[in-house]
Motif scaffolding. Sequence first.
Motif, PDB file in Angstrom:
ATOM      1  N   ASN A  90      23.523 -84.277 -12.451  1.00 34.43           N
ATOM      2  CA  ASN A  90      23.507 -82.822 -12.176  1.00 34.43           C
ATOM      3  C   ASN A  90      22.178 -82.421 -11.541  1.00 34.43           C
ATOM      4  O   ASN A  90      22.136 -81.686 -10.559  1.00 34.43           O
ATOM      5  CB  ASN A  90      23.616 -82.007 -13.487  1.00 34.43           C
ATOM      6  N   GLN A 131      21.753 -69.888 -17.869  1.00 32.90           N
ATOM      7  CA  GLN A 131      20.554 -69.044 -17.974  1.00 32.90           C
ATOM      8  C   GLN A 131      20.908 -67.724 -18.664  1.00 32.90           C
ATOM      9  O   GLN A 131      20.243 -67.295 -19.606  1.00 32.90           O
ATOM     10  CB  GLN A 131      19.966 -68.782 -16.574  1.00 32.90           C
ATOM     11  N   GLY A 155      21.759 -75.811 -27.472  1.00 39.16           N
ATOM     12  CA  GLY A 155      21.508 -76.004 -28.903  1.00 39.16           C
ATOM     13  C   GLY A 155      20.534 -75.021 -29.545  1.00 39.16           C
ATOM     14  O   GLY A 155      20.878 -74.333 -30.514  1.00 39.16           O
ATOM     15  N   LYS A 181      18.295 -75.854  -7.247  1.00 37.04           N
ATOM     16  CA  LYS A 181      17.242 -75.694  -8.257  1.00 37.04           C
ATOM     17  C   LYS A 181      16.084 -76.625  -7.918  1.00 37.04           C
ATOM     18  O   LYS A 181      16.279 -77.837  -7.837  1.00 37.04           O
ATOM     19  CB  LYS A 181      17.835 -76.047  -9.630  1.00 37.04           C
ATOM     20  N   SER A 203      19.132 -84.190 -19.846  1.00 33.03           N
ATOM     21  CA  SER A 203      18.874 -85.633 -19.930  1.00 33.03           C
ATOM     22  C   SER A 203      17.757 -86.055 -18.982  1.00 33.03           C
ATOM     23  O   SER A 203      17.577 -85.456 -17.922  1.00 33.03           O
ATOM     24  CB  SER A 203      20.125 -86.416 -19.536  1.00 33.03           C
ATOM     25  N   SER A 241      19.738 -87.522 -14.777  1.00 30.21           N
ATOM     26  CA  SER A 241      20.884 -86.611 -14.724  1.00 30.21           C
ATOM     27  C   SER A 241      21.405 -86.499 -13.297  1.00 30.21           C
ATOM     28  O   SER A 241      20.653 -86.168 -12.374  1.00 30.21           O
ATOM     29  CB  SER A 241      20.436 -85.238 -15.235  1.00 30.21           C
TER      30      SER A 241
HETATM   31  N1  BYC Z   1      22.130 -78.086 -25.685  1.00 32.25           N
HETATM   32  O1  BYC Z   1      22.944 -83.585 -16.949  1.00 32.25           O
HETATM   33  P1  BYC Z   1      22.444 -82.930 -18.189  1.00 32.25           P
HETATM   34  C1  BYC Z   1      15.282 -68.955 -21.504  1.00 32.25           C
HETATM   35  C2  BYC Z   1      24.414 -80.050 -21.532  1.00 32.25           C
HETATM   36  S1  BYC Z   1      15.398 -70.644 -21.744  1.00 32.25           S
HETATM   37  C3  BYC Z   1      23.440 -78.192 -25.395  1.00 32.25           C
HETATM   38  O2  BYC Z   1      21.675 -83.737 -19.137  1.00 32.25           O
HETATM   39  P2  BYC Z   1      21.525 -80.813 -16.587  1.00 32.25           P
HETATM   40  C4  BYC Z   1      14.994 -68.136 -22.686  1.00 32.25           C
HETATM   41  C5  BYC Z   1      24.447 -79.548 -20.099  1.00 32.25           C
HETATM   42  O3  BYC Z   1      24.660 -78.132 -20.055  1.00 32.25           O
HETATM   43  C6  BYC Z   1      15.909 -71.302 -20.165  1.00 32.25           C
HETATM   44  N2  BYC Z   1      23.912 -78.748 -24.248  1.00 32.25           N
HETATM   45  O4  BYC Z   1      21.579 -81.697 -17.870  1.00 32.25           O
HETATM   46  C7  BYC Z   1      14.127 -68.546 -23.667  1.00 32.25           C
HETATM   47  C8  BYC Z   1      25.589 -80.358 -19.531  1.00 32.25           C
HETATM   48  O5  BYC Z   1      26.811 -79.778 -19.980  1.00 32.25           O
HETATM   49  P3  BYC Z   1      28.087 -79.661 -19.014  1.00 32.25           P
HETATM   50  C9  BYC Z   1      17.403 -71.305 -19.957  1.00 32.25           C
HETATM   51  C10 BYC Z   1      23.002 -79.215 -23.358  1.00 32.25           C
HETATM   52  O6  BYC Z   1      22.827 -80.236 -16.286  1.00 32.25           O
HETATM   53  C11 BYC Z   1      13.904 -67.754 -24.777  1.00 32.25           C
HETATM   54  C12 BYC Z   1      25.441 -81.698 -20.247  1.00 32.25           C
HETATM   55  O7  BYC Z   1      24.672 -81.432 -21.423  1.00 32.25           O
HETATM   56  N3  BYC Z   1      17.730 -71.639 -18.592  1.00 32.25           N
HETATM   57  O8  BYC Z   1      15.454 -68.501 -20.430  1.00 32.25           O
HETATM   58  O9  BYC Z   1      20.802 -81.564 -15.532  1.00 32.25           O
HETATM   59  C13 BYC Z   1      14.538 -66.529 -24.907  1.00 32.25           C
HETATM   60  C14 BYC Z   1      24.771 -82.746 -19.425  1.00 32.25           C
HETATM   61  O10 BYC Z   1      23.612 -82.179 -18.933  1.00 32.25           O
HETATM   62  C15 BYC Z   1      21.632 -79.142 -23.593  1.00 32.25           C
HETATM   63  C16 BYC Z   1      18.262 -72.794 -18.198  1.00 32.25           C
HETATM   64  O11 BYC Z   1      18.535 -73.671 -18.987  1.00 32.25           O
HETATM   65  C17 BYC Z   1      21.195 -78.548 -24.823  1.00 32.25           C
HETATM   66  N4  BYC Z   1      19.896 -78.442 -25.120  1.00 32.25           N
HETATM   67  O12 BYC Z   1      20.484 -79.729 -17.126  1.00 32.25           O
HETATM   68  C18 BYC Z   1      15.411 -66.112 -23.926  1.00 32.25           C
HETATM   69  C19 BYC Z   1      18.469 -72.944 -16.710  1.00 32.25           C
HETATM   70  N5  BYC Z   1      20.997 -79.691 -22.528  1.00 32.25           N
HETATM   71  O13 BYC Z   1      27.709 -78.638 -17.968  1.00 32.25           O
HETATM   72  C20 BYC Z   1      15.639 -66.896 -22.802  1.00 32.25           C
HETATM   73  C21 BYC Z   1      19.847 -73.244 -16.319  1.00 32.25           C
HETATM   74  C22 BYC Z   1      21.930 -80.094 -21.677  1.00 32.25           C
HETATM   75  O14 BYC Z   1      28.289 -81.032 -18.479  1.00 32.25           O
HETATM   76  N6  BYC Z   1      20.331 -74.517 -16.826  1.00 32.25           N
HETATM   77  N7  BYC Z   1      23.142 -79.796 -22.153  1.00 32.25           N
HETATM   78  O15 BYC Z   1      29.153 -79.163 -19.957  1.00 32.25           O
HETATM   79  C23 BYC Z   1      19.988 -75.709 -16.326  1.00 32.25           C
HETATM   80  O16 BYC Z   1      19.174 -75.806 -15.462  1.00 32.25           O
HETATM   81  C24 BYC Z   1      20.683 -76.928 -16.829  1.00 32.25           C
HETATM   82  O17 BYC Z   1      21.959 -76.576 -17.217  1.00 32.25           O
HETATM   83  C25 BYC Z   1      19.989 -77.619 -18.030  1.00 32.25           C
HETATM   84  C26 BYC Z   1      20.704 -78.964 -18.241  1.00 32.25           C
HETATM   85  C27 BYC Z   1      18.511 -77.837 -17.750  1.00 32.25           C
HETATM   86  C28 BYC Z   1      20.128 -76.806 -19.304  1.00 32.25           C
END
Ligand code: BYC
Length: 476
Positions: free
Chosen positions: A308, A118, A193, A318, A303, A306
């Motif tokens: 995760n 995040q 990405g 979450k 994905s 997932s």
């Molecule tokens: N690009 O089990 P998976 C905002 C990675 S925007 C590259 O499928 P998971 C804003 C993933 O990190 C909101 N990599 O997914 C907007 C994992 O890598 P590791 C931002 C990607 O973990 C505008 C692997 O693939 N906040 O605030 O269930 C301006 C397998 O992942 C991508 C958040 O995202 C991608 N697109 O969910 C300013 C909230 N997608 O760890 C600000 C926090 C997935 O195995 N993040 N991967 O190396 C999350 O909740 C989760 O990490 C995700 C992925 C939803 C992003």
Amino acid sequence: MSNIDYSDKIPNNVNLANDRTLQRALEHWQPRFLDWWREMGPNDFASVDVYLRTAVGVDAQGWAHYGTVKMPDYRWGIFLADPIANRTIGFGDSFGQPVWQQVPGEFRSQFRRLIVTQGDTEPASVEQQHRLGHTCPSLYDLRNLFQINVEEGRHLWAMVYILHAYFGRDGREEAEELLARHSGDVDKPRILGTFNEPIEDWLSFFCFCYFTDRDGKFQLKSLAESSFDPLARTCRFMLTEEAHHMFVGETGLGRIVRRTLEVMKEIGSDDPEAIRRRGAVDLPLLQRYLNYWFSSSLDLFGSEVSSNAATTFASGIKGRPDETTQYRDHVCSDSTFEIEVPDGRGGVVKDTSPMRNAMNEVLRDAYVRDCEIGLKRWNMHIKRAGYNFELKLPSSRFRRAIGAWANIPTDLEGRPIGREEYDRSLPGWLPSASDRDYVKSLMQRVVEPGKMAAWIAPPERGVNNLPVDYEYVRLN
Ligand code: BYC
């Protein structure tokens, strides 16, 4: 309501003065943040006066103060929404138990990963938009860009506070790394990405605010449900600020459509070439930009299936947006979710996933529905103007790089097609080099108060009840 202390070096409502160690650590990070801002932020505009809002409270009403500030003097601070008395865990295996004020050891790494992800997006977006100010379509828009930039900077502070306050040395190291990765950097890119895609024109900027900030809304809403109460409170307040960013995207794209319709009426034609001769954005061109940014932003949900996502839901890390009001089953231990996946032979097959594993898809579905709202409004304007053209969101299978549909060639409707047909059709579906050149040619800065570039209509009203022709940025 907790007060924000502006006499502190770091404005905050978390009683920072009472924790000298934490205060010192954050005061140590502060000059690094400012160095990063000077280097990677809108640095060519460091000396201009901007009409900005700053948080002075965390109440939904009257939380902001408006005034003229030079951006490097903006008071970035740490603001958490007020605690909810006796709040209990709203989902997952520990449903109904008291929320946590500290991170449970067993969930530490998952929390850290999400908070870092995040946090990483916030400075990334500032970096992506770093040179846009030079080509603003109006002073009103320039001010909105800078407002978004300073608030994304504050959202970085929000995550860095959590890392410093609850993750010890690991958290401090992660906070350093948040300033070391850079958008599009070959060696140290940003994590997700979309945040490495360049934003070099205002059409992309408005698409980013419409689609990518909306992912921010959904992710922050999910984290606002977290059982780790300080994280939930931080995200709740960030959402208050985030609403403006999406407003900028939605009204920006709406104003482009309005201007295009005016031009179409004036020339009595919807011929893209004729519209371009008048310096406006033809609707098929807008559609290609929508296709690009929507498909890129869909990947941010991760994905479809997932482990995760299953773990973070089960553990109470979450939740889903509006978990309490939108859902009846908050445990989801034996429900399922149906998804459509490629069958490996060029077709589509239905698959059933345990609900917990499909939480990313549940979120993505809700996001897609939210994205539709603006398109419906713009299409209504197009229809009322008498044109038979409809802006559409492509299928969520189109041009995916993450998940079950990653690298599967499909058309805009999501039908799997051959690789050759896909490669042949893609230039018609996404902005081509000549589209980008044309959009670039429109990006001439307009800085006379109240004046707008020829490709965008004026906003319906100004900021904070001021007129549209107010001098929102004094360029000196
Ligand atoms: N690009 O089990 P998976 C905002 C990675 S925007 C590259 O499928 P998971 C804003 C993933 O990190 C909101 N990599 O997914 C907007 C994992 O890598 P590791 C931002 C990607 O973990 C505008 C692997 O693939 N906040 O605030 O269930 C301006 C397998 O992942 C991508 C958040 O995202 C991608 N697109 O969910 C300013 C909230 N997608 O760890 C600000 C926090 C997935 O195995 N993040 N991967 O190396 C999350 O909740 C989760 O990490 C995700 C992925 C939803 C992003």
